[in-house]
Design an enzyme around this catalytic site. Structure first.
Site, PDB file in Angstrom:
ATOM      1  N   HIS A 224       0.839  -1.200   0.000  1.00 32.24           N
ATOM      2  CA  HIS A 224       0.000   0.000   0.000  1.00 32.24           C
ATOM      3  C   HIS A 224       0.873   1.249   0.000  1.00 32.24           C
ATOM      4  CE1 HIS A 224      -3.113  -2.837   1.006  1.00 32.24           C
ATOM      5  NE2 HIS A 224      -2.574  -3.093   2.181  1.00 32.24           N
TER       6      HIS A 224
ATOM      7  N   GLU B 103      -1.574  -0.234   8.456  1.00 30.14           N
ATOM      8  CA  GLU B 103      -2.549  -1.100   9.107  1.00 30.14           C
ATOM      9  C   GLU B 103      -1.879  -1.968  10.155  1.00 30.14           C
ATOM     10  OE1 GLU B 103      -4.031  -3.249   5.747  1.00 30.14           O
ATOM     11  OE2 GLU B 103      -2.126  -4.249   5.376  1.00 30.14           O
TER      12      GLU B 103
ATOM     13  N   ARG C 271      -1.020  -4.870  -6.253  1.00 27.88           N
ATOM     14  CA  ARG C 271      -0.775  -6.309  -6.259  1.00 27.88           C
ATOM     15  C   ARG C 271       0.493  -6.593  -7.064  1.00 27.88           C
ATOM     16  NH1 ARG C 271      -5.459  -7.950  -8.768  1.00 27.88           N
ATOM     17  NH2 ARG C 271      -6.612  -7.676  -6.843  1.00 27.88           N
TER      18      ARG C 271
END
Length: 317
Positions: free
Chosen positions: A100, A117, A195
């Protein structure tokens, strides 16, 4: 202002399983359920209120109606968006290897926010692994070459995991949840993902799922992770409950409580509390709750009592 119970939003990504249905009792309406978005004001999946004065209204609409500072707290005013997104993740198969971007890159390139996160491991099958950064520091060109020649997995840091592990996934960290892991994820309110490897799988259209190699190379920190795989704080016993700080950073503060009988928490004008019920049942300020429930306690609510035998995660800003 009442405590709000939130209705989850479910996602049926190809790697998902059935534990959110079988273990938590959610009626997802899906053949397989990869994620349950338990606290979300994101456009890709927004919670609605379940019961009470605001029944059926989106959390975002309630925030706009009541006022951001009054409902969410003054700490949230630092952010140009609702700051967090909280999920359950059930990985029956490996997730793609991904990364990310940070806020600066995401705002400039995607008109979105970045994504840091944490993962708290709720359960893990024997031998379950997660990918967390690189084994050794390499260059960006070596990273690109390893993607192109199929040697990427050899360079990534695979970690065997168990219940109670805590991963801090800073933006730019290459990572992947492996099959057999059940995760609670607390993240920035973003759905921006690049990805880089997907095990040759195809999507619902029968075509290989898109990779985002150039952007991933731009944003990735091609080095070993710098954080330990454990909660930030030690477990503390308090008789009627035990507490443990999972993480505290400029984005969010997350703690876990194992409640034997009762616990009193409070919110001030600084921040709301979000309660995620991991196990057990009981009540929160007289409102019945059970495993899987998601509760939003408004800022400046004051003291509230949690009764019963439960494991919960509490998030604030």
């Amino acid at each position: 202002m009442e405590i709000l119970k939130l209705k989850p939003v479910f996602k049926d990504y190809i790697w998902g399983g059935n534990r959110l249905r079988d273990d938590f009792g959610f009626d997802t309406g899906l053949e397989k359920t990869a994620e349950g978005w338990m606290l979300s004001c994101h456009q890709a999946g927004m919670n609605t209120v379940d019961g009470g004065e605001y029944d059926g209204e989106s959390l975002n609409d309630v925030i706009n109606k009541v006022g951001e500072e009054k409902l969410c707290g003054k700490n949230c005013l630092r952010f140009p968006y609702f700051p967090v997104l909280i999920k359950f993740i059930d990985a029956r198969d490996n997730l793609s290897v991904q990364v990310h971007p940070d806020d600066e890159y995401a705002r400039r390139v995607e008109n979105e926010f970045g994504k840091t996160e944490i993962w708290y491991v709720l359960d893990a099958a024997e031998g379950a692994e997660l990918i967390y950064g690189f084994k050794n520091k390499i260059t960006s060109e070596e990273f690109r070459q390893s993607i192109n020649d199929g040697t990427l997995l050899e360079k990534l840091n695979s970690v065997k995991v168990k219940k109670g592990d805590l991963f801090f996934i800073e933006a730019g960290t290459v990572h992947a949840i492996g099959k057999g892991a059940l995760i609670a994820e607390i993240q920035q309110n973003s759905n921006c993902t690049y990805r880089v490897y997907d095990y040759g799988r195809v999507g619902a259209d029968g075509k290989p799922r898109e990779l985002h190699i150039d952007k991933a190379v731009d944003v990735s920190k091609t080095e070993p992770p710098k954080y330990d795989i454990k909660p930030m704080g030690e477990r503390e016993e308090h008789g009627a409950y035990a507490s443990q700080l999972l993480t505290k950073c400029e984005l969010f503060t997350v703690s876990k409580y194992d409640i034997e009988s009762e616990l009193t928490l409070r919110t001030s004008d600084d921040s709301f509390n979000h309660l995620l019920i991991l196990e057990g049942n009981g009540s929160v300020d007289g409102k019945s709750v059970k495993k899987g429930d998601s509760l939003f306690v408004p800022a400046n609510y004051g003291d509230y009592k949690i009764c019963g035998k439960m494991e919960i995660i509490v998030t604030s800003i």
